[in-house]
Design a protein around this motif. Structure first.
Motif, PDB file in Angstrom:
ATOM      1  N   GLY A  32      11.626-107.387 103.650  1.00 28.71           N
ATOM      2  CA  GLY A  32      10.876-106.651 102.635  1.00 28.71           C
ATOM      3  C   GLY A  32      10.543-105.231 103.058  1.00 28.71           C
ATOM      4  O   GLY A  32      10.490-104.317 102.235  1.00 28.71           O
ATOM      5  N   LEU A  33      10.297-105.026 104.346  1.00 30.68           N
ATOM      6  CA  LEU A  33      10.010-103.685 104.864  1.00 30.68           C
ATOM      7  C   LEU A  33      11.286-102.913 105.144  1.00 30.68           C
ATOM      8  O   LEU A  33      11.407-101.729 104.830  1.00 30.68           O
ATOM      9  CB  LEU A  33       9.203-103.787 106.174  1.00 30.68           C
ATOM     10  N   GLY A  34      12.257-103.575 105.766  1.00 27.35           N
ATOM     11  CA  GLY A  34      13.482-102.919 106.219  1.00 27.35           C
ATOM     12  C   GLY A  34      14.332-102.400 105.067  1.00 27.35           C
ATOM     13  O   GLY A  34      14.877-101.292 105.139  1.00 27.35           O
ATOM     14  N   CYS A  35      14.435-103.174 103.967  1.00 23.71           N
ATOM     15  CA  CYS A  35      15.304-102.767 102.845  1.00 23.71           C
ATOM     16  C   CYS A  35      14.916-101.403 102.260  1.00 23.71           C
ATOM     17  O   CYS A  35      15.756-100.504 102.210  1.00 23.71           O
ATOM     18  CB  CYS A  35      15.323-103.846 101.759  1.00 23.71           C
ATOM     19  N   PRO A  36      13.669-101.232 101.808  1.00 27.53           N
ATOM     20  CA  PRO A  36      13.336 -99.918 101.225  1.00 27.53           C
ATOM     21  C   PRO A  36      13.382 -98.803 102.263  1.00 27.53           C
ATOM     22  O   PRO A  36      13.808 -97.687 101.951  1.00 27.53           O
ATOM     23  CB  PRO A  36      11.914-100.114 100.692  1.00 27.53           C
ATOM     24  N   ALA A  37      12.982 -99.088 103.497  1.00 30.99           N
ATOM     25  CA  ALA A  37      13.019 -98.066 104.549  1.00 30.99           C
ATOM     26  C   ALA A  37      14.454 -97.596 104.755  1.00 30.99           C
ATOM     27  O   ALA A  37      14.734 -96.393 104.801  1.00 30.99           O
ATOM     28  CB  ALA A  37      12.442 -98.624 105.848  1.00 30.99           C
ATOM     29  N   LEU A  38      15.379 -98.548 104.843  1.00 30.71           N
ATOM     30  CA  LEU A  38      16.790 -98.202 105.054  1.00 30.71           C
ATOM     31  C   LEU A  38      17.336 -97.360 103.910  1.00 30.71           C
ATOM     32  O   LEU A  38      18.085 -96.402 104.128  1.00 30.71           O
ATOM     33  CB  LEU A  38      17.624 -99.480 105.202  1.00 30.71           C
ATOM     34  N   GLN A  39      16.966 -97.710 102.686  1.00 33.10           N
ATOM     35  CA  GLN A  39      17.476 -96.956 101.542  1.00 33.10           C
ATOM     36  C   GLN A  39      17.083 -95.488 101.616  1.00 33.10           C
ATOM     37  O   GLN A  39      17.905 -94.603 101.406  1.00 33.10           O
ATOM     38  CB  GLN A  39      16.967 -97.574 100.240  1.00 33.10           C
ATOM     39  N   ASP A  68       9.922-101.189 113.437  1.00 28.79           N
ATOM     40  CA  ASP A  68       9.727-102.640 113.510  1.00 28.79           C
ATOM     41  C   ASP A  68       9.323-103.154 112.127  1.00 28.79           C
ATOM     42  O   ASP A  68       8.194-102.946 111.693  1.00 28.79           O
ATOM     43  CB  ASP A  68       8.649-102.987 114.544  1.00 28.79           C
ATOM     44  N   GLY A  69      10.282-103.823 111.464  1.00 28.82           N
ATOM     45  CA  GLY A  69      10.001-104.438 110.165  1.00 28.82           C
ATOM     46  C   GLY A  69      10.227-105.932 110.238  1.00 28.82           C
ATOM     47  O   GLY A  69      10.675-106.544 109.284  1.00 28.82           O
ATOM     48  N   THR A  70       9.927-106.534 111.396  1.00 31.59           N
ATOM     49  CA  THR A  70      10.157-107.973 111.579  1.00 31.59           C
ATOM     50  C   THR A  70       9.009-108.770 110.942  1.00 31.59           C
ATOM     51  O   THR A  70       8.078-108.194 110.373  1.00 31.59           O
ATOM     52  CB  THR A  70      10.281-108.336 113.075  1.00 31.59           C
ATOM     53  N   ASP A  71       9.084-110.087 111.058  1.00 31.69           N
ATOM     54  CA  ASP A  71       8.116-110.902 110.322  1.00 31.69           C
ATOM     55  C   ASP A  71       7.397-111.925 111.208  1.00 31.69           C
ATOM     56  O   ASP A  71       6.886-112.911 110.713  1.00 31.69           O
ATOM     57  CB  ASP A  71       8.813-111.622 109.163  1.00 31.69           C
ATOM     58  N   ASN A  72       7.374-111.681 112.523  1.00 33.20           N
ATOM     59  CA  ASN A  72       6.693-112.655 113.385  1.00 33.20           C
ATOM     60  C   ASN A  72       6.165-111.961 114.640  1.00 33.20           C
ATOM     61  O   ASN A  72       6.669-110.907 115.040  1.00 33.20           O
ATOM     62  CB  ASN A  72       7.649-113.785 113.768  1.00 33.20           C
TER      63      ASN A  72
END
Lengths: 77, 368
Positions: B35-42, B121-125
């Motif tokens: 959820g974090l990585g997708c928009p950031a990458l775009q 860091d857009g991980t989830d744990n």
């Protein structure tokens, strides 16, 4: 002495943002003790305090009208 | 470089050709294509970051799609890194996209991180977050940290000194990882899709500001964002003390990032069959530790409701039952409750946690 409390994340479920009137609390260590006595659920989780928007790294004096934020860690992504 | 592609930001006062060149020369690693990585990458790709690395070992599932906006329904089952890289390359053909379809671990993270200038860091744990934090601190890499929970998010920049404060890292805020179940995660607690969209976009903005050297990035600050009120609260960070941060590669390799739970386990994890047996004893109390709004609703005659938020208060009272069975949605929070009870009662009571939770044993709960 009046202290404003601001909480975040799951801590808001048991500590609302509020202004409280306290006596005999002079520093952040005693405030932490006060919080954990009044809100026992806080004892079970990691959290960090910030006094007037500065992170608390050692026992710090609290003065009237201070704002204390209580922040848990988030991991979601 | 095609100046026309970036024309609208190049003509921006305070940005210009020079800033655009800095973006083009930069190497950014995005860890976690969620959820974090997708928009950031775009936004990083569209803005013209010259080299973008993507790390994720996961495949796309249906429940990802409400927040992981690089993916379509037809992508379900495919590797996230592959689909994301293809989309981003189509979006901007002038940049390099490097695929890392792996899970970062102690033995590979230093090598990969050392190839990049900025790490998101857009991980989830928490296991990944502490691993990434410590590796970035060791390599002195600027780390952009974004995380979400419920309707709130956190954003910070670590390992980047400013003129006032030496650099700080995540352990300056939270020195020790939380134990399992102490803090709810997205699959347990839920997440509204647009929230990581906002935080991921803010993280991309911070990276662009750092690289282009514009504005005031969140260096040595942590920002808390609340989607429901649109309020932000920024806390100034300073260095903490008395925590363990590996100072050498050897120390790093000796750290334990796999197991964040502490102490010996005294409680027992059970399945539905054992639950039925325990249920028949008079000396058993069945406790549902989910919050009151959660579904499915269980029979309150059989299951005593003690939400985690009220658990401390409940434990301060006495109760006679010797066997305590703790139940939640996925069997994560019930472990946290079991640990707390074990700590308080020791051998005086037998503590159980239903492994897999109500979701795993759904049929059992629906018929009972």
């Amino acid at each position: 002495m009046e202290i404003e409390i601001i909480s975040f994340g799951q801590i808001t479920e048991f500590i609302n943002n509020q202004k409280i009137e306290v006596n005999g609390i002079a520093d952040t260590n005693s405030f932490k003790q006060y919080l954990e006595d009044r809100f026992p659920a806080l004892k079970g989780i990691k959290y960090k305090l910030a006094l007037n928007k500065n992170i608390v790294q050692q026992n710090t004096e609290i003065t009237n009208q201070a704002t204390i934020a209580i922040m848990p860690p988030f991991s979601g992504g | 470089m095609s100046a026309e592609r970036y024309n609208r930001q190049i003509i921006l006062k305070g940005f210009g050709e020079e800033a655009q060149q800095k973006l083009l020369r930069a190497k950014v690693l995005v860890i976690g294509v969620g959820g974090l990585g997708c928009p950031a990458l775009q936004y990083l790709a569209a803005a013209g970051i010259g080299h973008i690395g993507i790390v994720d070992d996961d495949t796309i599932s249906l429940s990802n799609l409400h927040r992981q906006i690089l993916f379509t329904t037809a992508d379900i089952g495919k590797l996230k890194v592959e689909v994301a890289a293809k989309r981003l390359q189509e979006m901007n053909t002038q940049i390099g996209i490097i695929r890392h379809p792996i899970r970062l671990q102690k033995n590979n993270i230093l090598d990969i991180l050392s190839r990049y200038d900025y790490i998101l860091d857009g991980t989830d744990n928490f296991e990944s977050r502490y691993l990434i934090n410590d590796a970035c601190a060791l390599l002195n890499k600027p780390l952009i940290f974004a995380a979400v929970s419920g309707f709130e998010g956190q954003l910070a920049i670590f390992n980047t000194p400013d003129h006032l404060t030496p650099s700080t890292n995540y352990r300056d805020i939270f020195p020790i990882p939380p134990t399992k179940g102490e803090i709810p995660n997205c699959s347990e607690n839920g997440i509204i899709g647009v929230l990581p969209g906002v935080l991921g976009t803010m993280a991309a903005a911070e990276i662009i500001k750092l690289i282009a050297e514009i504005g005031q990035p969140l260096t040595n600050k942590i920002l808390s964002y609340n989607l429901l009120t649109q309020e932000q609260y920024t806390i100034n960070l300073s260095q903490g003390h008395g925590y363990t941060l590996p100072k050498t590669v050897d120390e790093f390799l000796n750290m334990d990032y796999q197991n964040t739970s502490e102490g010996p386990q005294g409680y027992i994890e059970i399945d539905a069959t054992e639950l039925v047996k325990l249920q028949q004893l008079d000396s058993t109390i069945l406790i549902d530790v989910r919050e009151r709004h959660e579904v499915p609703v269980l029979d309150k005659q059989i299951f005593t409701q003690v939400p985690m938020s009220e658990f401390g208060a409940f434990m301060s009272k006495e109760f006679y039952q010797k066997h305590v069975v703790l139940i939640c949605q996925h069997g994560i929070r019930s472990v946290a409750a079991a640990e707390a009870m074990q700590e308080k009662y020791g051998d005086a009571k037998k503590i159980y946690s239903l492994k897999g939770g109500i979701i795993k044993w759904r049929d059992h709960f629906l018929k009972s």
